[in-house]
Every structure is written in structure tokens, then in C-alpha cells.
Design a protein around this motif. Structure first.
Motif, short mmCIF file in Angstrom:
data_model
loop_
_atom_site.label_atom_id
_atom_site.label_comp_id
_atom_site.label_asym_id
_atom_site.label_seq_id
_atom_site.Cartn_x
_atom_site.Cartn_y
_atom_site.Cartn_z
N LYS A 186 0.83 -1.21 0.00
CA LYS A 186 0.00 0.00 0.00
C LYS A 186 0.86 1.26 0.00
O LYS A 186 0.55 2.24 -0.68
CB LYS A 186 -0.93 -0.01 1.22
N ASN A 215 0.66 4.05 -2.87
CA ASN A 215 0.33 5.44 -2.53
C ASN A 215 1.46 6.39 -2.91
O ASN A 215 1.22 7.50 -3.39
CB ASN A 215 0.02 5.55 -1.04
N TYR A 241 -9.92 4.85 -4.66
CA TYR A 241 -9.73 3.55 -4.03
C TYR A 241 -11.00 2.74 -4.20
O TYR A 241 -12.08 3.17 -3.78
CB TYR A 241 -9.40 3.71 -2.55
N THR A 260 -13.69 0.13 -3.40
CA THR A 260 -14.19 -0.48 -2.17
C THR A 260 -15.17 -1.60 -2.52
O THR A 260 -15.64 -1.70 -3.66
CB THR A 260 -14.89 0.55 -1.28
N TYR A 318 -6.43 4.45 -10.10
CA TYR A 318 -7.31 3.57 -9.32
C TYR A 318 -6.45 2.57 -8.54
O TYR A 318 -5.57 1.92 -9.12
CB TYR A 318 -8.26 2.79 -10.24
N ILE A 319 -6.71 2.43 -7.26
CA ILE A 319 -6.01 1.46 -6.43
C ILE A 319 -7.03 0.44 -5.93
O ILE A 319 -8.03 0.80 -5.31
CB ILE A 319 -5.28 2.13 -5.26
N ASP A 367 -7.26 -2.61 -3.50
CA ASP A 367 -6.64 -3.42 -2.46
C ASP A 367 -7.35 -4.77 -2.38
O ASP A 367 -8.51 -4.89 -2.75
CB ASP A 367 -6.74 -2.69 -1.12
#
Length: 227
Positions: free
Chosen positions: A41, A45, A80, A82, A114-115, A117
Motif C-alpha cells: 500500500k 500510494n 480507491y 471499495t 485507481y487502487i 486493495d
């Protein structure tokens, strides 16, 4: 949220990102894979922060309006993904948060990032929906998939992403970080640096993912890249 200069270890990945920026060869899709707590992360970032910095270059200035927006979590071009279901990222999550918005140009700057996770939680249908975007992305789009298990991805996803793998730190690097930065007594780190790291990990350090657990000696694999 640290910049590259604040991340301990991970040198090969940092060099890869910096060269991509310097040579104007930023890929449209990356996979950062490794165990939880290895700095995935933080690297994602830091890369996003650097790309969005108004002053350009391979290190973010941390003082421009764009950097301040990223650091405060309010940059409109850093998104991000979700998901409501804890065990999976569904096709609707990908369609609504990426596919339906990616054609909207960046509000400021040159990139829209766009991230994702826990990207290994994407269902097959979600991956196929994402694949369409990865195959024909707009020039300004950058997708970063963070995962603990890239084997969960479809081969077609893997082949179209730059794959960056993180590996564990040597004990000596953990020990040096703990003694130099966290003032952990050397007698503790000498016995069990990993255990000492766990003892010193508080909520703030966990949130920032300060890198004392692993060293980036990554294997770098480049998939197909769209021009």
C-alpha cells in the motif's frame, strides 16, 4: 502517506517506478504482490502521490496543492475501489467504480489512478469486466492491483499488467530500523527482531505501513503494455 523517500527497503521497485516516470513509460496496469504488511500500500500510494505531484519529477514535493490533496485523502483523481462484501469484489464493484468512471478525464493533472486493495478477491466476472478496461484504457489511466496472491488472477489479467513482487527483509535490516528509528533496545532486536517489530507496531505505524518487515528484492515481470 509516505513518499518513496520514506519507504525503507523496496529499492528495486522504487527504482522501477522512478525510471517509468522519468522516461515517460508509466504502464496502464500494475500488480503489487506480497504478504500483508510488506509495504504494498505504501508503494502504491507513493507512486500515485508522485504521479499526481504538480512539480513533476521522481519524488513528490509534498507541498503543492495536488500533493496536499493526496495526503489528506481528497484528491479527485486518486480513487480507491471499495467493496461491501468482505470476501469478494464483485462485477458491479468494478463496473460502477472503474468502468463507468474511467472515461471521465482527470480533473487536474495528467493521470487518473485507481487502487484496488485485496484484488485477489475479485470474482472471475469482475476480472473479466476489468480486463476490458485494461485492454483499451485511456492514456491517462493507471490501475494498481494490490494482492497477497496473484495466482488468483486470470492469465489474461497477469499478461497485461506489470508484475512487481516483494520479498521478506533480512533480520539485519529489521534490527537496524528498530534500533535507529523506534529506539528499541538492541538486546531485544538481537534476540528476535521480528518479535520486537510486532511489539513496537502501534496503530499509527500500521496505518502508514512503515517498512521494517520486508525488503523489496522484487522479481519484476512485464506483461503486455498498451501504447
Amino acid at each position: 502517506m509516505p513518499g518513496f523517500q520514506d519507504i525503507h527497503g523496496q529499492d528495486h521497485i522504487k527504482i522501477h517506478f522512478k525510471k517509468a516516470i522519468e522516461n515517460n513509460k508509466v504502464s496502464h496496469a500494475y500488480i503489487l504482490s506480497g504478504e500483508a504488511g510488506t509495504g504494498r500500500k505504501s508503494l502504491a500510494n507513493a507512486f500515485a502521490l508522485t504521479l499526481l505531484c504538480e512539480k513533476g519529477g521522481t519524488n513528490p514535493c509534498l507541498s503543492c496543492h495536488s500533493c496536499k490533496q493526496v495526503l489528506s485523502g481528497n484528491h479527485p483523481d486518486l480513487l480507491y475501489v471499495t467493496h461491501e462484501k468482505p470476501a469478494s469484489i464483485g462485477v458491479d464493484d468494478i463496473r460502477e467504480q472503474i468502468n463507468d468512471t474511467i472515461m471521465i478525464r482527470p480533473y487536474s493533472g495528467n493521470y487518473k489512478i485507481y487502487i484496488v486493495d485485496e484484488a485477489e478477491k475479485m470474482t472471475v466476472q469482475a476480472q473479466n469486466a476489468l480486463l476490458k478496461t485494461i485492454e483499451e484504457p485511456p492514456a491517462y489511466a493507471v490501475l494498481i492491483l494490490i494482492t497477497a496472491n496473484q495466482d488468483a488472477f486470470l492469465p489474461t489479467i497477469l499478461s497485461r499488467c506489470v508484475q512487481l513482487k516483494l520479498k521478506p527483509l533480512r533480520d539485519s535490516i529489521i534490527r537496524d530500523f528498530l534500533t535507529d528509528n523506534l529506539a528499541v533496545p538492541e538486546i531485544i532486536t538481537a534476540a528476535e527482531p521480528g518479535a520486537a517489530a510486532d511489539l513496537e507496531l502501534d496503530d499509527e505505524l500500521e496505518e502508514l505501513e512503515i517498512q521494517y518487515e520486508t525488503l523489496a528484492v522484487p522479481e519484476i515481470h512485464t506483461g503486455k503494455r498498451k501504447a
